[in-house]
Design an enzyme around this catalytic site. Structure first.
Site, short mmCIF file in Angstrom:
data_model
loop_
_atom_site.label_atom_id
_atom_site.label_comp_id
_atom_site.label_asym_id
_atom_site.label_seq_id
_atom_site.Cartn_x
_atom_site.Cartn_y
_atom_site.Cartn_z
N SER A 71 0.81 -1.22 0.00
CA SER A 71 0.00 0.00 0.00
C SER A 71 0.85 1.27 0.00
CB SER A 71 -0.98 0.00 1.18
OG SER A 71 -1.87 -1.08 1.04
N LYS A 122 0.09 -4.78 -3.44
CA LYS A 122 -1.32 -4.52 -3.10
C LYS A 122 -1.82 -3.32 -3.91
CE LYS A 122 -4.58 -3.78 0.63
NZ LYS A 122 -5.07 -2.45 0.68
N ASP A 170 10.79 6.07 -9.48
CA ASP A 170 10.45 6.65 -10.79
C ASP A 170 10.96 8.09 -10.94
OD1 ASP A 170 9.21 4.29 -11.41
OD2 ASP A 170 7.20 5.15 -11.66
#
Length: 172
Positions: free
Chosen positions: A43, A68, A54
């Site tokens: 999560s 998840k 990123d």
């Protein structure tokens, strides 16, 4: 920097899609950053790790995360039970779906359980020398202390040290 995508949320209903961006209010932008993750990371921790990775803000180290990354609502029912409804999925800034795939670390380091690492010959010799120096006659008299080091944390600290050295040379 301001307006960098941190995470996006995609729903079945395109009108409910959301994109969350950075505020640009960096307190310590030049600090080296290493995030340790494993299969228990899910999560919010996956969202943070994906954004750091990123946006090339730091290094993700450890093992692949759980995968998840779903937005769930709990709907209470009349009989006291509840229904958990997945209403959207989280994506990394580059658009990668985290669900069922997780975040793959930049540096893969399997976690060693404390005490699982065997002592090197030099460590065993050093221990024997120390026992002799302290006057320990029977080896059984000294309880065997487990190796409690965290190999992933140790590697993260070493990476931060290396990044600081690299940056200091880069600036010269």
């Amino acid at each position: 920097p301001k307006d960098k995508v941190v995470v996006s949320l995609k729903s079945r209903n395109a009108g409910q899609n959301m994109i969350f961006k950075s505020s640009g209010k960096l307190v310590h932008p030049d600090y080296p950053l290493v995030v340790v993750v494993n299969e228990g990371s899910a999560s919010a921790s996956e969202i943070v790790a994906g954004a750091i990775q990123d946006n090339k803000r730091g290094i993700v180290l450890g093992q692949k995360t759980f995968g998840k990354a779903s937005v769930q609502s709990v709907i209470p029912m009349k009989d006291g039970s509840a229904l958990r409804l997945t209403s959207a999925l989280y994506y990394t800034p580059s658009g990668k779906l985290i669900r069922n795939q997780g975040i793959s670390p930049d540096v893969l380091i399997e976690r060693e359980e404390p005490g699982a690492r065997k002592k090197t010959e030099s460590e065993e010799i050093f221990e024997k020398v120390e026992k002799n120096r302290k006057g320990v006659v029977k080896e059984e008299a000294v309880p065997d202390k487990k190796d409690e080091r965290d190999n992933q944390l140790e590697m993260a600290v070493n990476l931060i040290k290396a990044m600081r050295i690299y940056r200091s040379k880069e600036l010269k």
